[in-house]
Design a protein around this motif. Structure first.
Motif, PDB file in Angstrom:
ATOM      1  N   LEU A 133       0.687  -1.118   0.017  1.00  0.00           N
ATOM      2  CA  LEU A 133       0.054   0.124   0.156  1.00  0.00           C
ATOM      3  C   LEU A 133       0.868   1.192   0.006  1.00  0.00           C
ATOM      4  N   PHE A 134       0.703   2.002  -0.919  1.00  0.00           N
ATOM      5  CA  PHE A 134       1.562   3.234  -0.910  1.00  0.00           C
ATOM      6  C   PHE A 134       0.768   4.482  -0.032  1.00  0.00           C
ATOM      7  N   ILE A 135       1.609   5.207   0.644  1.00  0.00           N
ATOM      8  CA  ILE A 135       0.943   6.331   1.561  1.00  0.00           C
ATOM      9  C   ILE A 135       1.988   7.559   1.032  1.00  0.00           C
ATOM     10  N   HIS A 136       1.749   8.606   1.678  1.00  0.00           N
ATOM     11  CA  HIS A 136       2.277   9.727   1.571  1.00  0.00           C
ATOM     12  C   HIS A 136       2.559  10.469   0.287  1.00  0.00           C
ATOM     13  N   MET A 137       1.467  10.348  -0.597  1.00  0.00           N
ATOM     14  CA  MET A 137       1.668  10.495  -1.953  1.00  0.00           C
ATOM     15  C   MET A 137       1.220  12.156  -2.143  1.00  0.00           C
ATOM     16  N   CYS A 138       1.852  12.764  -2.987  1.00  0.00           N
ATOM     17  CA  CYS A 138       1.685  14.325  -2.989  1.00  0.00           C
ATOM     18  C   CYS A 138       0.261  14.776  -4.041  1.00  0.00           C
ATOM     19  N   LEU A 150      -1.088   0.684 -12.148  1.00  0.00           N
ATOM     20  CA  LEU A 150      -0.689  -0.369 -11.783  1.00  0.00           C
ATOM     21  C   LEU A 150      -1.259  -1.853 -12.214  1.00  0.00           C
ATOM     22  N   LEU A 151      -2.703  -1.701 -12.460  1.00  0.00           N
ATOM     23  CA  LEU A 151      -3.260  -2.810 -12.868  1.00  0.00           C
ATOM     24  C   LEU A 151      -2.904  -3.093 -14.268  1.00  0.00           C
ATOM     25  N   ALA A 152      -2.500  -1.946 -15.165  1.00  0.00           N
ATOM     26  CA  ALA A 152      -2.208  -2.171 -16.588  1.00  0.00           C
ATOM     27  C   ALA A 152      -0.777  -2.660 -16.606  1.00  0.00           C
ATOM     28  N   THR A 156      -0.972  -6.453  -9.597  1.00  0.00           N
ATOM     29  CA  THR A 156      -2.310  -6.689  -8.920  1.00  0.00           C
ATOM     30  C   THR A 156      -2.371  -6.566  -7.241  1.00  0.00           C
ATOM     31  N   THR A 157      -0.910  -6.734  -6.627  1.00  0.00           N
ATOM     32  CA  THR A 157      -0.744  -6.593  -5.472  1.00  0.00           C
ATOM     33  C   THR A 157      -0.263  -5.372  -4.648  1.00  0.00           C
ATOM     34  N   ILE A 158      -0.078  -4.234  -5.587  1.00  0.00           N
ATOM     35  CA  ILE A 158       0.211  -3.021  -5.078  1.00  0.00           C
ATOM     36  C   ILE A 158      -0.960  -1.730  -5.595  1.00  0.00           C
TER      37      ILE A 158
END
Length: 169
Positions: A133-138, A150-152, A156-158
């Protein structure tokens, strides 16, 4: 459960606890709760050692935030690493194979004190995270656009995390 009758324990390495006392002394001192402020109790985590906190095994892991060394945490099978721009090999070894990796991915472009999205993907793959899981995105990262990208790319797990998200580990 936190109440104003007892301080809330806050964990970090020695430098973080010292910094908290210096910069946020108004919530560390005994009078804080009586002044209507949170009353925090800094507790030093021994570096590279696993300790029990509220029934969870927690290990502090040194990571880079630009030129500074800060802390990531392994909490059972979850690794939490925000504000990260680099991870030494010894710290990467402590992060291997989490079921969940929560990691800062500030933006697409490189940044001196934070991982870019592509760097965070590399770390996720290197440590073999079950889910990332990505956090702290601007503000210039569109949640939906990143999900679609990401899906393209077959990732599939990010995914980017979102406010009030709950996860099970």
């Amino acid at each position: 459960m936190y109440s104003n009758d007892h301080p809330l324990p806050v964990y970090g390495n020695q430098a973080v606890c010292d910094d908290m006392k210096t910069r946020f002394g108004y919530v560390v001192h005994e009078q804080a709760a009586h002044d209507g402020l949170p009353h925090l109790e800094p507790r030093v985590l021994p570096s590279l050692s696993c300790v029990d906190i509220a029934g969870f095994p927690v290990t502090e892991i040194p990571i880079h935030h630009g030129k500074r060394i800060i802390s990531a945490f392994r909490i059972g099978d979850l690794v939490y690493a925000t504000d990260c721009s680099g991870i030494d090999q010894s710290s990467l070894q402590m992060m291997m194979h989490p079921s969940v990796l929560v990691i800062g991915a500030l933006r697409y472009a490189p940044h001196p004190t934070h991982f870019s999205i592509s760097q965070a993907i590399e770390v996720s793959k290197h440590v073999g995270a079950g889910r990332t899981l990505f956090i702290h995105m601007c503000h210039d990262v569109s949640h939906q656009k990143l999900c679609d990208e990401l899906l393209a790319a077959g990732e599939t797990t990010i995914a980017p995390a979102y406010d009030m998200m709950s996860i099970e580990v």
